[in-house]
Design an enzyme around this catalytic site. Structure first.
Site, PDB file in Angstrom:
ATOM      1  NE  ARG A  32      -3.722  -2.360   2.075  1.00  0.00           N
ATOM      2  CZ  ARG A  32      -4.471  -2.817   1.244  1.00  0.00           C
ATOM      3  NH1 ARG A  32      -4.947  -2.171   0.168  1.00  0.00           N
ATOM      4  NH2 ARG A  32      -5.098  -3.975   1.178  1.00  0.00           N
ATOM      5  CG  ASP A  33       1.552   5.590  -2.431  1.00  0.00           C
ATOM      6  OD1 ASP A  33       2.017   5.487  -3.579  1.00  0.00           O
ATOM      7  OD2 ASP A  33       1.722   6.367  -1.459  1.00  0.00           O
ATOM      8  CB  ILE A  34       3.726   5.657   2.602  1.00  0.00           C
ATOM      9  CG1 ILE A  34       3.677   5.743   4.027  1.00  0.00           C
ATOM     10  CG2 ILE A  34       4.241   6.985   1.816  1.00  0.00           C
ATOM     11  CD1 ILE A  34       5.532   5.755   4.634  1.00  0.00           C
ATOM     12  CG  ASN A  71       3.504   9.000 -12.551  1.00  0.00           C
ATOM     13  OD1 ASN A  71       2.742   9.075 -13.308  1.00  0.00           O
ATOM     14  ND2 ASN A  71       3.425   8.806 -10.984  1.00  0.00           N
ATOM     15  CB  VAL A 108      10.132   6.073  -6.019  1.00  0.00           C
ATOM     16  CG1 VAL A 108      10.779   4.942  -5.630  1.00  0.00           C
ATOM     17  CG2 VAL A 108       9.624   6.753  -4.520  1.00  0.00           C
ATOM     18  CG  HIS A 127       6.600   2.964  -8.786  1.00  0.00           C
ATOM     19  ND1 HIS A 127       7.806   3.416  -8.947  1.00  0.00           N
ATOM     20  CD2 HIS A 127       5.703   3.834  -8.468  1.00  0.00           C
ATOM     21  CE1 HIS A 127       7.642   4.681  -8.910  1.00  0.00           C
ATOM     22  NE2 HIS A 127       6.478   4.924  -8.596  1.00  0.00           N
ATOM     23  CG  HIS A 146       1.028   4.959  -8.973  1.00  0.00           C
ATOM     24  ND1 HIS A 146       1.068   5.486  -7.639  1.00  0.00           N
ATOM     25  CD2 HIS A 146       2.268   5.334  -9.415  1.00  0.00           C
ATOM     26  CE1 HIS A 146       2.370   6.139  -7.443  1.00  0.00           C
ATOM     27  NE2 HIS A 146       3.008   6.039  -8.699  1.00  0.00           N
TER      28      HIS A 146
HETATM   29  P1  5GP Z   1       6.050   7.974  -8.085  1.00  0.00           P
HETATM   30  O1  5GP Z   1       5.575   9.604  -7.913  1.00  0.00           O
HETATM   31  O2  5GP Z   1       7.545   7.806  -8.064  1.00  0.00           O
HETATM   32  O3  5GP Z   1       5.079   7.664  -9.306  1.00  0.00           O
HETATM   33  O4  5GP Z   1       5.265   7.339  -6.835  1.00  0.00           O
HETATM   34  C1  5GP Z   1       6.010   7.158  -5.848  1.00  0.00           C
HETATM   35  C2  5GP Z   1       4.897   6.685  -4.675  1.00  0.00           C
HETATM   36  O5  5GP Z   1       5.818   5.991  -3.754  1.00  0.00           O
HETATM   37  C3  5GP Z   1       4.375   7.842  -4.235  1.00  0.00           C
HETATM   38  O6  5GP Z   1       2.804   7.547  -4.256  1.00  0.00           O
HETATM   39  C4  5GP Z   1       4.538   7.741  -2.715  1.00  0.00           C
HETATM   40  O7  5GP Z   1       3.616   8.001  -1.687  1.00  0.00           O
HETATM   41  C5  5GP Z   1       5.107   6.438  -2.410  1.00  0.00           C
HETATM   42  N1  5GP Z   1       5.943   6.185  -1.495  1.00  0.00           N
HETATM   43  C6  5GP Z   1       7.282   6.870  -1.438  1.00  0.00           C
HETATM   44  N2  5GP Z   1       7.983   6.153  -0.247  1.00  0.00           N
HETATM   45  C7  5GP Z   1       7.219   5.386   0.116  1.00  0.00           C
HETATM   46  C8  5GP Z   1       7.420   4.408   1.231  1.00  0.00           C
HETATM   47  O8  5GP Z   1       8.619   4.350   2.151  1.00  0.00           O
HETATM   48  N3  5GP Z   1       6.615   3.509   1.267  1.00  0.00           N
HETATM   49  C9  5GP Z   1       5.404   3.317   0.663  1.00  0.00           C
HETATM   50  N4  5GP Z   1       4.592   2.312   1.178  1.00  0.00           N
HETATM   51  N5  5GP Z   1       5.072   4.159  -0.219  1.00  0.00           N
HETATM   52  C10 5GP Z   1       6.105   5.307  -0.664  1.00  0.00           C
END
Ligand code: 5GP
Ligand code: ZN
Length: 114
Positions: free
Chosen positions: A29-31, A87, A96, A100, A102
């Site tokens: 799950r996203d944080i 993304n 990140v 990944h 979403h």
């Molecule tokens: P991006 O912006 O790279 O597409 O998505 C990165 C996602 O990773 C974001 O939605 C963010 O909330 C999530 N995220 C970042 N750090 C962590 C973490 O330590 N644990 C979890 N579960 N999600 C994270």
């Protein structure tokens, strides 16, 4: 990658609320959720972004999508619907740099995208 948050989640060095795991992918799950259901499906192997994909990764990325579909069924959002987002780099909103997907659902997604 020693400094990658998602590599550390895959190895268990950073805690996460995992919903699925196999030899190729891990889902948790996203944080900071953007929808009632917001799950990230990551490759167990580190790949920076879509820009770094090679032909050899095609089966792995296909598996990422099949895992997302199975998780959507398990989460009860397959019939109501969901959105899958990947993304890439700054304009894509990637924060990140470990590939990944979403999985977002549980409510109608907003339009237009972008
Ligand atoms: P991006 O912006 O790279 O597409 O998505 C990165 C996602 O990773 C974001 O939605 C963010 O909330 C999530 N995220 C970042 N750090 C962590 C973490 O330590 N644990 C979890 N579960 N999600 C994270
Ligand atoms: Zn990584």
């Amino acid at each position: 990658m020693t400094d990658c948050i998602f590599c550390k989640i895959v190895t268990g060095d950073i805690p996460s609320d995992n919903v699925y795991r196999d030899e190729q992918v891990t889902a948790f799950r996203d944080i900071n959720p953007s929808a009632p259901t917001h799950i990230l499906i990551v490759t167990n192997q580190h790949i920076d972004s879509v820009n770094k994909l090679r032909v050899d990764d095609e089966a792995l990325i296909g598996h990422l999508f099949t895992a997302a579909k199975n998780i959507a069924v398990k989460e009860g959002i397959a019939e109501s619907g969901y959105r899958l987002i990947m993304n890439t780099n700054a304009d894509g909103g990637q924060t990140v740099f470990h590939i990944h997907l979403h999985l977002l659902g549980g409510a109608p997604m907003k339009h237009p995208m972008g």
